[in-house]
Each structure stands twice: as structure tokens, then as C-alpha cells.
Design a protein around this motif. Structure first.
Motif, short mmCIF file in Angstrom:
data_model
loop_
_atom_site.label_atom_id
_atom_site.label_comp_id
_atom_site.label_asym_id
_atom_site.label_seq_id
_atom_site.Cartn_x
_atom_site.Cartn_y
_atom_site.Cartn_z
N SER A 329 25.80 -7.55 13.13
CA SER A 329 24.40 -7.71 12.78
C SER A 329 23.53 -7.19 13.91
CB SER A 329 24.06 -9.17 12.47
OG SER A 329 24.21 -9.98 13.62
N VAL A 330 22.29 -6.81 13.56
CA VAL A 330 21.32 -6.29 14.51
C VAL A 330 19.99 -6.99 14.26
CG1 VAL A 330 19.91 -4.25 15.08
CG2 VAL A 330 22.39 -4.04 14.87
N LEU A 331 19.28 -7.32 15.33
CA LEU A 331 17.96 -7.93 15.23
C LEU A 331 16.89 -6.88 15.55
CD1 LEU A 331 18.50 -11.28 17.17
CD2 LEU A 331 18.93 -10.81 14.75
N ILE A 332 15.81 -6.91 14.77
CA ILE A 332 14.62 -6.12 15.09
C ILE A 332 13.45 -7.09 15.16
CG2 ILE A 332 13.07 -4.26 14.43
CD1 ILE A 332 15.31 -2.97 12.89
N ASN A 333 12.93 -7.30 16.36
CA ASN A 333 11.82 -8.21 16.58
C ASN A 333 10.58 -7.37 16.84
OD1 ASN A 333 9.99 -10.14 17.42
ND2 ASN A 333 11.48 -11.25 18.71
N LEU A 334 9.60 -7.46 15.95
CA LEU A 334 8.40 -6.64 16.11
C LEU A 334 7.69 -6.91 17.43
CD1 LEU A 334 6.77 -6.56 12.55
CD2 LEU A 334 8.55 -5.11 13.53
N ALA A 335 7.80 -8.12 17.95
CA ALA A 335 7.14 -8.45 19.21
C ALA A 335 7.73 -7.66 20.37
CB ALA A 335 7.25 -9.95 19.49
N GLU A 336 8.94 -7.14 20.21
CA GLU A 336 9.60 -6.39 21.28
C GLU A 336 9.46 -4.88 21.11
OE1 GLU A 336 13.57 -7.82 21.07
OE2 GLU A 336 13.10 -9.80 21.91
N LEU A 337 8.61 -4.46 20.18
CA LEU A 337 8.41 -3.03 19.93
C LEU A 337 7.00 -2.65 20.37
CD1 LEU A 337 10.03 -2.71 16.38
CD2 LEU A 337 11.08 -2.24 18.60
N PRO A 338 6.83 -2.13 21.59
CA PRO A 338 5.48 -1.79 22.06
C PRO A 338 4.82 -0.70 21.24
CG PRO A 338 7.16 -0.97 23.58
CD PRO A 338 7.86 -1.86 22.61
N GLU A 339 5.60 0.11 20.55
CA GLU A 339 5.01 1.17 19.74
C GLU A 339 4.36 0.65 18.46
OE1 GLU A 339 9.49 1.30 18.60
OE2 GLU A 339 8.20 0.59 20.24
N VAL A 340 4.60 -0.61 18.13
CA VAL A 340 4.00 -1.22 16.94
C VAL A 340 2.75 -1.99 17.35
CG1 VAL A 340 4.34 -2.80 15.01
CG2 VAL A 340 6.25 -1.40 15.82
N PRO A 341 1.56 -1.54 16.98
CA PRO A 341 0.34 -2.29 17.33
C PRO A 341 0.29 -3.63 16.60
CG PRO A 341 -0.14 -0.03 16.58
CD PRO A 341 1.28 -0.31 16.23
N ASP A 342 -0.46 -4.56 17.15
CA ASP A 342 -0.68 -5.81 16.43
C ASP A 342 -1.36 -5.53 15.10
OD1 ASP A 342 0.41 -7.10 18.56
OD2 ASP A 342 -1.41 -8.14 19.19
N GLY A 343 -1.01 -6.31 14.09
CA GLY A 343 -1.63 -6.15 12.79
C GLY A 343 -0.77 -6.73 11.68
N ALA A 344 -1.26 -6.60 10.46
CA ALA A 344 -0.54 -7.06 9.27
C ALA A 344 0.18 -5.87 8.65
CB ALA A 344 -1.51 -7.67 8.27
N TYR A 345 1.43 -6.08 8.28
CA TYR A 345 2.26 -5.00 7.73
C TYR A 345 3.02 -5.50 6.51
CZ TYR A 345 1.68 -2.90 12.39
OH TYR A 345 1.16 -2.37 13.55
N ALA A 346 3.43 -4.56 5.67
CA ALA A 346 4.55 -4.75 4.75
C ALA A 346 5.71 -3.98 5.35
CB ALA A 346 4.21 -4.23 3.36
N ALA A 347 6.93 -4.32 4.95
CA ALA A 347 8.11 -3.69 5.54
C ALA A 347 9.11 -3.32 4.46
CB ALA A 347 8.77 -4.63 6.55
N VAL A 348 9.67 -2.12 4.57
CA VAL A 348 10.73 -1.67 3.69
C VAL A 348 11.90 -1.22 4.57
CG1 VAL A 348 11.44 -0.04 1.90
CG2 VAL A 348 9.09 -0.91 1.93
N LEU A 349 13.06 -1.81 4.35
CA LEU A 349 14.26 -1.42 5.08
C LEU A 349 15.22 -0.75 4.11
CD1 LEU A 349 13.37 -4.50 6.31
CD2 LEU A 349 15.04 -3.71 8.00
N THR A 350 15.63 0.47 4.45
CA THR A 350 16.56 1.22 3.62
C THR A 350 17.78 1.59 4.46
OG1 THR A 350 15.47 3.33 4.14
CG2 THR A 350 14.73 2.15 2.17
N ALA A 351 18.92 1.72 3.81
CA ALA A 351 20.17 2.01 4.51
C ALA A 351 21.02 2.97 3.70
CB ALA A 351 20.94 0.72 4.78
N ASN A 352 21.96 3.63 4.37
CA ASN A 352 22.86 4.54 3.68
C ASN A 352 24.09 3.82 3.15
OD1 ASN A 352 24.15 4.00 6.09
ND2 ASN A 352 24.73 6.14 6.49
N ALA A 353 24.14 2.51 3.34
CA ALA A 353 25.21 1.67 2.81
C ALA A 353 24.65 0.29 2.59
CB ALA A 353 26.41 1.64 3.77
N GLY A 354 25.37 -0.54 1.85
CA GLY A 354 24.87 -1.87 1.55
C GLY A 354 24.81 -2.77 2.77
N VAL A 355 23.65 -3.39 2.98
CA VAL A 355 23.44 -4.36 4.05
C VAL A 355 22.72 -5.56 3.46
CG1 VAL A 355 23.41 -2.63 5.90
CG2 VAL A 355 21.26 -3.27 4.76
N VAL A 356 22.60 -6.61 4.26
CA VAL A 356 21.84 -7.81 3.87
C VAL A 356 20.77 -8.03 4.93
CG1 VAL A 356 21.95 -10.28 3.38
CG2 VAL A 356 23.87 -8.80 2.75
#
Length: 478
Positions: A329-356
């Protein structure tokens, strides 16, 4: 109550979507989009009103002193119907009660009143000749959890976000609603790799019974615990039961995911002071998966309001990419991504194989809620709910490249009804909007109706205990 501002125009949400049709509760044809794996319902869903029977499988909640656990039913037809609710407790015999569900009304069945002793209990809800929806609700001193029940069992189930520490208790429920023995193998994946412990293999679940497996007994002192469950024969329903009592306060009691999928959508993914969003991506397969996270910000991409624009954070930025190794498993924490400005977002995650993929939404005061992403988009979404929330926020994400309009209505004896002061949400391509109901109005039920396929989720807030509960709505699919 108040209506929140809609999100600005953004890019087309195209990856992983495939066309399908849906019927609303009154039987009229609408358009919908389904994505994920074929052959099974991608998530709990409502189906056409001409269905001969309707069954819901509630995976299990705590029962006992100081706990309010129940199954909430919503009748989507005008006529009263009689539903059969069979409660399956741990360490006891099933009990069955007949419940009259009034037309366009919510009916709550307290599991303790239906014969469940202290411990845990699952429920099977059955009705003939009507469209009935079901959610399970638990309120304990640790928090609140409200989520849809399953529309069908599965031979496999997965949980992405879990932990097993001194501050977190982590368990799964194995619900066997059938008359034959069930044998299940569990595999736990932690930050140190996959563990197929003998203690988690060959777990026998008796016919028509519920078994609770405390992962903390086997998987100790791990910050990340994902679970894969496979039946040797037959099908079952898996729920997750997690309580966090440290800096993060949370009660997670809901369904796992029946199958991995290549697309997961979250209508809300905020990043701001005192509020953070984290995604846990679990790859249960023996090969690596490449995953793209695309964020759709409230302000849109500067100088780009076309549906043909490149999606991403800022102008033309590529999606956030991660490789998820096999059975990890891998974690993506938006707070740890300086390239992402503060704000409200929707999110879509796509993969080349099945994930949860599961999202954790947490506040600075410790409130937190975990939620599986949506695997379908549709034009009609329902929320059953149950008494208790102080406020309910419903967020709608336009999953198409054309403008959409969505209305959020409360459901009562006369059916869905507009609420004074709540205007329809005008949603640009890839845009989002939210409505917040407070006080007595927060206690639904609700329906969201749109003229284009959308993805809808709910965040409930309570003061006693101070807690959040998050879940997708129930889409109407064919």
C-alpha cells in the motif's frame, strides 16, 4: 443551513468511465456511468423498481450498553411494504422481525430491540415488490459510523486503510448469510509486507452467522494494515470495525470493497489549515500498479476553463503519480505535497490495474472519517441516514465534460421535497458544489437528482460524541 459555493470549471473526468443506463425510483430512464470491474455491482446501489425482490446485507456493528446500533430503511415507493429483517449476532441464534416500512419514509430497527445480545450483530434485509434501501448506523463513545449495506455478497473483499497500534483497535466482520459453512482466508499487508499468518487462514464461519476477527491479536504495532479476504468456496459480506482513540478519533464501521477497481472518485478532497486529506492505495495483486491522482480544484486551472483542458493541479501540471508495488500500500497525504495549494478539490484516482482506495478526512481537533471512493456515477443518489447528526454536508461532483444541474432534496411522506433556501447547484464540467443542512434538517433522508452523471458523498458531524462519519450515497443503477 446554508448553500456553499460551487466549484469552478475544470477538466473532463474521462479516465475509467464507461457508459451505462440507470432508472430512477419512479421508473424513468436516466443516463449513468459505471466504472470499475464488471460482473458485480461496483458499490451498494439501488436498482429498477420492477425488481421482484430487494436484499441488503449489513456487515455488522457493535451492540451493547452505551451503544446505539440500528438498521435504517428507506421505502422509495408510495405504498407501505413489509420488510423482513434477520439479525445475526455473534454467539447467538438469528432472530427475524417483520417491519412495516411506510411509503417514502425512513424506518429504524434497533438491533438490541430485535433480539441482538451484547457483542456485534449483522443484518439481512429482504422485501418483495418494492424498492427499499438500507444503511447500518452505529453510535458509540468512540464516534459515529453510518454507511450503506451491501446489495450482494462476494467471494472476495478488501480493506485499504487500517492500523493496529496501542491507540487503534482493528477488526473485520465476516457475515455468512447462507445455510452452508464458509471458510475464509485473510491476508494482512503492512508497511513491512504481506503476512499470511496461520491464525488468519481457514477461518470457519458457521451458517447464517457473524464472526468478528480482531486483527490486533495477530498484527501488532503496525501503522498500516490492509486486508484481503478470500472465500475458499461461496460468498460472504465483509465489514471493517476500527476505533481510534488517540490524536485521531474515529469509528469506522462499514463495508470493505468487493473487488479492486481501476477508477475511484471522491467528491471532496480538501487541503487547508486544520483539515487534511490522505489517500491509502492498496494493491492486492501480484504485479505492480501505476496510479494517477488527479485533483480538480475549486478555482479551476488559470486561463483554462474548457473541458478539453489538461487536468491536474495548476496550469497544465501532470497528475500525481505513484507506483504501488505488488501486495503493498501507498499513502498520499495532500498536506505533504507542497505543489498542491490549499483549497477544496475533488479527486479521481485511476490505475492500470485493480487497486482499492480509501480516503481519510481529518480535522485538527482529532475528528476523522474513512471512506471508500465511489466506483459509479449516476443521475440519482440516495442517503438514508439516521437520527443524530448535528450537520450534514452533501457534496456533488460533475463527472462529465458538459454543464450539469443538481438538486438536493429531503425525503418525507410526500416524497422528495425541495428545501427553502437551497437552490439547485449549477455544476460546470468537472465542477463540484456542496450543500450543508444543520440542526433538525440534517437528519435526512436526502436525494440528489442531476441532469448528468455525478458522484455524491456525505459528511455527517455530531457533537456527542464529537465525530465525523463519511460515505458515498447509494446510486440508482440498471
Amino acid at each position: 443551513m446554508r448553500a456553499l459555493s460551487r466549484l469552478a470549471p475544470l477538466a473532463l473526468v474521462a479516465a475509467g468511465l464507461a457508459g451505462a443506463a440507470a432508472l430512477d425510483a419512479r421508473g424513468s430512464a436516466t443516463e449513468a456511468v459505471r466504472f470499475g470491474e464488471g460482473g458485480r455491482s461496483p458499490m451498494p446501489a439501488a436498482f429498477p423498481s420492477d425488481a421482484l425482490t430487494s436484499s441488503w446485507f449489513c456487515p455488522g456493528v457493535p451492540v451493547g450498553p452505551g451503544v446505539s446500533s440500528r438498521v435504517s430503511l428507506l421505502n422509495l415507493t408510495e405504498a407501505d411494504v413489509v420488510a423482513t429483517v434477520t439479525v445475526h449476532p455473534t454467539g447467538g441464534r438469528p432472530t427475524t422481525v417483520a417491519v412495516t416500512a411506510r411509503g417514502f419514509a425512513r424506518t429504524e430497527v434497533a438491533l438490541a430491540d430485535a433480539g441482538a445480545p451484547a457483542g456485534h450483530a449483522a443484518a439481512l434485509v429482504e422485501v418483495a415488490g418494492a424498492v427499499l434501501l438500507a444503511e447500518q448506523v452505529a453510535v458509540t463513545p468512540a464516534g459515529r459510523a453510518s454507511s450503506p449495506c451491501a446489495t450482494e455478497p462476494s467471494p472476495t473483499w478488501f480493506v485499504a486503510d487500517g492500523a493496529s497500534t496501542t491507540e487503534v483497535t482493528n477488526a473485520v466482520t465476516l457475515f455468512n448469510p447462507f445455510p452452508d459453512d464458509l471458510v475464509v482466508d485473510l491476508t494482512a499487508t503492512t508497511e513491512e509486507g504481506t503476512r499470511a499468518s496461520k491464525a488468519l487462514q481457514g477461518l470457519v464461519v458457521a451458517p447464517r452467522s457473524l464472526r468478528v476477527v480482531d486483527l490486533s491479536d495477530t498484527v501488532k504495532a503496525k501503522e498500516r494494515v490492509a486486508v484481503a479476504a478470500v472465500a475458499r468456496t461461496g460468498r460472504f459480506v465483509l465489514g471493517r470495525l476500527q476505533t481510534a482513540s488517540g490524536a485521531r478519533r474515529e469509528l469506522a464501521a462499514g463495508l470493505g470493497a468487493p473487488v479492486p477497481a481501476t477508477s475511484w472518485t471522491f467528491a471532496a478532497a480538501p487541503k487547508q489549515n486544520g483539515l487534511f486529506t490522505r489517500f491509502t492505495i492498496f494493491n492486492p495483486d501480484p504485479t505492480d500498479a501505476e496510479v494517477n491522482l488527479t485533483l480538480y480544484p475549486a478555482g479551476g486551472s488559470p486561463g483554462s476553463d474548457s473541458a478539453a483542458a489538461t487536468p491536474g493541479v495548476g496550469t497544465g501540471n501532470a497528475p500525481i503519480r505513484r507506483t504501488v508495488k505488488a501486495r503493498s500500500s501507498v499513502l498520499i497525504n495532500l498536506a505533504e505535497l507542497p505543489e498542491v495549494p490549499d483549497g477544496a478539490y475533488a479527486a479521481v484516482l485511476t490505475a492500470n490495474a485493480g487497486v482499492v482506495v480509501e480516503r481519510v478526512l481529518a480535522a485538527g481537533d482529532g475528528r476523522a472519517a474513512v471512506q471508500l471512493g465511489a466506483r459509479a456515477a449516476a443521475q440519482r443518489w440516495w442517503f438514508v441516514g439516521a437520527g443524530g447528526p448535528r450537520s450534514t454536508r452533501i457534496t456533488v461532483f460533475n463527472a462529465t465534460g458538459v454543464e450539469a444541474t443538481a438538486t438536493v432534496e429531503r425525503v418525507g411522506p410526500a416524497g422528495p421535497t425541495a428545501v427553502a433556501g437551497i437552490d439547485p447547484l449549477a455544476l460546470p464540467p468537472g465542477g463540484s458544489g456542496s450543500v450543508v443542512f444543520e440542526g433538525p434538517l440534517a437528519d435526512g433522508p436526502f436525494v440528489v437528482v442531476a441532469d448528468q452523471p455525478v458522484v455524491v458523498e456525505r459528511l455527517e458531524s455530531t457533537e456527542q460524541p464529537p465525530a465525523w462519519s463519511a460515505s458515498s450515497g447509494i446510486p440508482v443503477l440498471r
